[in-house]
Enzyme design. Sequence first.
Site, PDB file in Angstrom:
ATOM      1  N   ASP A 172       0.851  -1.177   0.000  1.00  0.00           N
ATOM      2  CA  ASP A 172       0.000   0.000   0.000  1.00  0.00           C
ATOM      3  C   ASP A 172       0.885   1.225   0.000  1.00  0.00           C
ATOM      4  OD1 ASP A 172      -2.590  -0.942  -0.078  1.00  0.00           O
ATOM      5  OD2 ASP A 172      -2.502  -1.552   2.029  1.00  0.00           O
ATOM      6  N   GLU A 181      -4.395  16.489   6.130  1.00  0.00           N
ATOM      7  CA  GLU A 181      -4.292  17.366   4.965  1.00  0.00           C
ATOM      8  C   GLU A 181      -4.781  18.764   5.332  1.00  0.00           C
ATOM      9  OE1 GLU A 181      -5.604  14.369   4.800  1.00  0.00           O
ATOM     10  OE2 GLU A 181      -4.815  13.283   3.058  1.00  0.00           O
ATOM     11  N   ALA A 198     -17.949  10.538   0.928  1.00  0.00           N
ATOM     12  CA  ALA A 198     -17.557   9.878  -0.312  1.00  0.00           C
ATOM     13  C   ALA A 198     -18.390  10.367  -1.483  1.00  0.00           C
ATOM     14  CB  ALA A 198     -17.707   8.371  -0.169  1.00  0.00           C
ATOM     15  N   GLU A 199     -19.671  10.813  -1.192  1.00  0.00           N
ATOM     16  CA  GLU A 199     -20.530  11.263  -2.289  1.00  0.00           C
ATOM     17  C   GLU A 199     -20.092  12.631  -2.811  1.00  0.00           C
ATOM     18  OE1 GLU A 199     -23.188  10.240   0.698  1.00  0.00           O
ATOM     19  OE2 GLU A 199     -21.740   8.687   0.179  1.00  0.00           O
ATOM     20  N   THR A 200     -19.916  13.573  -1.868  1.00  0.00           N
ATOM     21  CA  THR A 200     -19.590  14.932  -2.321  1.00  0.00           C
ATOM     22  C   THR A 200     -18.125  15.063  -2.699  1.00  0.00           C
ATOM     23  OG1 THR A 200     -19.097  15.642  -0.081  1.00  0.00           O
ATOM     24  CG2 THR A 200     -21.365  15.936  -0.833  1.00  0.00           C
ATOM     25  N   ARG A 201     -17.300  14.248  -2.099  1.00  0.00           N
ATOM     26  CA  ARG A 201     -15.845  14.302  -2.290  1.00  0.00           C
ATOM     27  C   ARG A 201     -15.316  15.721  -2.131  1.00  0.00           C
ATOM     28  NH1 ARG A 201     -15.026  12.047  -7.657  1.00  0.00           N
ATOM     29  NH2 ARG A 201     -12.797  12.048  -7.293  1.00  0.00           N
ATOM     30  N   LYS A 235     -13.625  22.855  -0.526  1.00  0.00           N
ATOM     31  CA  LYS A 235     -12.423  22.414  -1.250  1.00  0.00           C
ATOM     32  C   LYS A 235     -12.602  20.927  -1.563  1.00  0.00           C
ATOM     33  CE  LYS A 235      -9.388  21.035   2.609  1.00  0.00           C
ATOM     34  NZ  LYS A 235     -10.203  21.210   3.823  1.00  0.00           N
ATOM     35  N   ASP A 277      -5.271  -5.042   5.923  1.00  0.00           N
ATOM     36  CA  ASP A 277      -5.876  -4.997   7.249  1.00  0.00           C
ATOM     37  C   ASP A 277      -7.394  -5.053   7.205  1.00  0.00           C
ATOM     38  OD1 ASP A 277      -6.207  -2.535   6.120  1.00  0.00           O
ATOM     39  OD2 ASP A 277      -5.211  -1.406   7.705  1.00  0.00           O
ATOM     40  N   ASP A 322      -9.869  -6.684   2.309  1.00  0.00           N
ATOM     41  CA  ASP A 322      -8.580  -7.229   1.877  1.00  0.00           C
ATOM     42  C   ASP A 322      -8.546  -8.744   2.025  1.00  0.00           C
ATOM     43  OD1 ASP A 322      -7.263  -4.941   1.122  1.00  0.00           O
ATOM     44  OD2 ASP A 322      -6.510  -4.523   3.138  1.00  0.00           O
TER      45      ASP A 322
END
Lengths: 691, 571
Positions: free
Chosen positions: A315, A356, A384-387, A406, A529, A533
């Site tokens: 990874d 970040e 996850a939808e709007t990102r 952002k 993990d 996976d």
Amino acid sequence: MAQQSSPSERGTALFQSELIGTAIKQSFAKLNPAQLVKNPVMFTVEIGTIIMLFVTVYIALSGDKTQGTLVYNSVITVILLLTVLFANFAEAIAEARGKAQAESLRKTRQETPAKKVGSGQSADAYTTVSSAQLVKGDVFLCEPGDIIPSDGEIIEGLATIDESAITGESAPVIREAGGDKSSVTGGTKVLSDRIKVMVTTQPGESFLDKMIALVEGASRQKTPNEIALTILLAGFTLIFIIVCVALKPFADYANAPITIAALISLFVCLIPTTIGGLLSAIGIAGMDRALRANVIAKSGRAVETAGDIDTLLLDKTGTITIGNRKATNFYAAPGVSAADMIRASALSSLADETPEGKSIVELAGTDVTRGLSTEGATMIKFTAETRSSGINLISGRGGEPQRIRKGATDSIRAIVERAGNHFPPEVETQAKAIAGNGGTPLVVIDNEHVMGVVELQDIIKPGIAERFDRLRKMGVKTVMVTGDNPLTAKFIAEKAGVDDYIAEAKPEDKMQYIRTEQTGGKLVAMMGDGTNDAPALAQADVGVAMNSGTQAAKEAGNMVDLDNDPTKLIEVVEIGKQLLITRGTLTTFSIANDVAKYFAIVPALFVVSIPSLQALNIMRLHSAESAILSAVIFNAIIIPMLIPLALRGVDYKPIGASALLRRNLLIYGVGGLVAPFVGIKLIDLLVGLFV
Amino acid sequence: MNTELTGVVVTYLITLLLAIPLGKLVGKIFRGEPNAFDFMAPLERLIYRVGGIDPKLDMTWKQNLVALLTINAVWFVYAFFMLLFQDKLPLNPDGNGAMTPDLAFNTAISFMVNCDLQHYSGESGLTYLTQLGVINFLMFVSAATGMAALALVVRAFLPEKTSLSGNFYVYFTKAITRVLLPGSLIVATILAFNGTPASFAGKDQFISLQGDTVNVSRGPAAGLIAIKHLGTNGGGYFGANSAHPLENPSYATNMVELIAQVMLPIIMLFALGYLINRKRFAWTVFGVMTAGFLLLVTPTLITEFHGSPAIAHLGVAQPAGAMEGKEVRFGPLSSAYWSIATTVISTGSVNSMHDSSMALSGSMQLLGMMTNAFYGGCGVGFLNYYYYLIIAVFISGLMVGRTPELFGRKVEAREIKIASIVALLSTLLVKGGVAIAAYVLVHHPDVNWAVKPAAWLNNTGYHGFSEILYEFTSANANNGSGFEGLGDNNFFWNVSTGIVMMLGRFIPIIGPLAIAGLLADKKYVPESAGTLATDTSTFGLMTFAVIIIITALSFFPALALGPLAEYFSLK
């Protein structure tokens, strides 16, 4: 926090006195033929010893001198017995060390009180029971300060946990229900918050228990290479049985009577007792070395396979790059001042707890952030939808409500265009340029107007390129797995020196990649993990699950890494290689030894009847009896002398296969030819004082 | 000395100059690519039609093995009965008698397995019909069997995973029509023009200067002698083999016969390199084999040149070297070179009496047969090398930290088991045979065989032991040369060496074929930086060490009691 010694420092001395005691006892217990028969080489030595015992008793009772003196025969018998005992000791000490290592881990999970919660009961209504009474499926509660009584999976809550008892790492970790980090290990300590945990293993069936059983030998199975080598050694043993049995009629023809002691000594010296005696110790030590690296191998085979790995899936995050990306630059959109752009970016991230976000605030500087206020603001979390993420201010600039966002270029563009605004092509170009440099562009908007782009960059771990280079020299291909877009992935892959990458990777992609490689005949290792996976971990030839991972992942893999360290795979590969190399080199050494032993014993056998064969006694050994004694003594003591090497393993050097062969052939092949000439001569000088 | 040495060097160099380029041609023949011998195709088609063979059929290694063994069994039965009843069959101008059953058993096996151990003399023991119909015939088919067997292991070296290994019958037929037949024709023509008989006329007669009547045996010899060398067979037309003036009339024919016998094993190596597309590997194997060959040849040349120490002790100068048992027209060096060539390669023809070689030369001849993989017999030489290779690959694979691989196939327990059994077998056959012989000799010297054990040996002591050791070593290696000086035409030797020859032939064929079959059926793993290359000098050295160590460990005590004891006591 109390300083814990790291597990890798625990018990580094090769021979601890308490272990030696156990090992000596075990050496005698292992004389049991039913057990020894699994090792054909040493088993034949034991038979030889028994025959010599009868001969010695016969001489003692009858006084027959044709077979040599009583003392000489007794000494030979004792040395042969010692040879078997030394071999047994090698195995026993390896077992004892492995067990001690596992026990020191198990100590952390001695009986602790468990707050058991009955089904349907509320979390507060618990009964305190002993951890030993917990069975699979039970639910228990842990509060700050509690030692977690058993391995399990968090079903409710989130907690910071001190795992230093297992990993030696003092920084606390966060474990929470539902995610990929839901697993807790017995013996670790809850530092804050409350969690409800479901027990996932039966008592006595945890990985550690399995590992201990493997080391102890009860459930230890020979690995494929070990089986093949045992067959080869048995083949050599049979050849020498033929050689020695045939020698009797040969000697009759030559009118050269041979004593039973001489014949059995020759046989025991010729068969590969050195490697035969150390073989199982090498295997156990390999598992033990894995354990010392804080990796629990579920079988010896897994460790051995690790040495054969052709392809390594890693990874990106945490392995190749340092955890998270950092903001490195602000690029204002055309017509927007740099100061406004930075202000907007900082505002959007002020309440953002992600690394970040923090790095954006940091880059903006305190001069900018000091003047910002987020009073009455609403945080918009990343989904996850709007990102995208951001902040809504009730009274921002000029008292108007302000919506700052952002996010990824395409998702922001959608928002901008939905609002009927223009998305400047310059920003688009800038974003692409950033991605092409391995960065991640974040577009910042203020009330649906594009302010500019923030550049986030991955920080590649120092020294990682060298490690990949080392792997390449071992013949291992490295593959980086990342969720990044192909451009970014390519850049980082090149910079870090990996051979291939899977960009925008979904779990199925990993699986697909593994399958493709395996169809091409390659062996693949990966680390994972998460529950998603698990199939890939099961499919991979070596699947290392992180201890922090889900139970499903841990069940699917064939190793568990207690440190949750993604670079551990590299160590595991080296441990596997070391295991094979140690076997190979000691086999070579053992067989090369025979040349000198022939030159010691063959002239001694015939020197009375064929004096001219004295020319073969190139070591100029004292007498026939001392020559045979010296050879047998050398043959016996070389085993304990090589135990440290067997336990530590022969170093692996990534210098290419041919160069490595040359090196090992020189050290162990030529060394194996020369060493016994020197050793036997020295022993003969000593023995010569008495005989 | 210089002239003689030049003769030896030139002979060896001509062999290489011919063999290396011809390797590619033979490779093309086995791969079925267009080649110079395509004019033989009609004859081959006829053979396939008559034999009911489908030349396009690709068979598994087991099917091929069954084919190989079955056809060999047929030849054995045929040969056995021909020899048993040869006195009643035509083409017997000298009126020679039939063979005893045990001798027929031994001879039939001996020629079927390309060994050519001879417990008879050709002049009196065979008829022209059996010389041609049994001996000459078996020389062709046994050589072709070995060559075909080599072609059957090729698939294990190629990347494609397959359970098939080719068609034994096709390889076998082409080996005869395109290699052995044309080659023999050339050699036979040279021999015939140099004085070797090639007629069906019976014994010739002349009266010598002393007035004695001398009967000279002759017959259809030239063709037999050609394939005897080209096919690494070695069985002489005449009892004295290539020391006989008609079998090997001059130094020139001696060179031709030497070149002919060393050529095909080397050709087969380079043919293999072509078939598996790995020239470097072929050169590495060639290098290892050549190193072994030279290490045996050099001391032999030196000792034979220096002559016998026993004679030197008498104060007699030996300017011509050790000449006992040697032909004046060949001299000591050419004879020494031949004695090693014929023993490393499984020919076993002789142009001097090995019984009279110096003790050290005797050790070298024995070692040549004990390793049996320095060039080795045509085709089977590499098969012998192959199981050493498996063991070398296994140990060195471990030493570099990877599950051992040979050309992309993992070498695992089953392959090691087979290789160990094959390695074990040669020790068992040789040592077991010698042990039984020694036991019978010591404990039952008066058994009522045609030759009583007490009278077996012409020499006592170490040299006698060497004679026994040599006989079994030669039988096991399918070499067929004799140390001689051994009363071997009796029940014990005929039966014991017969069994040893048969096992010594087929187990080292079955083993490598089985290993290759198993390997070819495994997944191919592409090579990486971690893979051990098998075509490097390092790996060549490793293989060499494995061959030497296994041989030395298996046979050192026997060598010590025989030729080494003799060598040291003469010194």
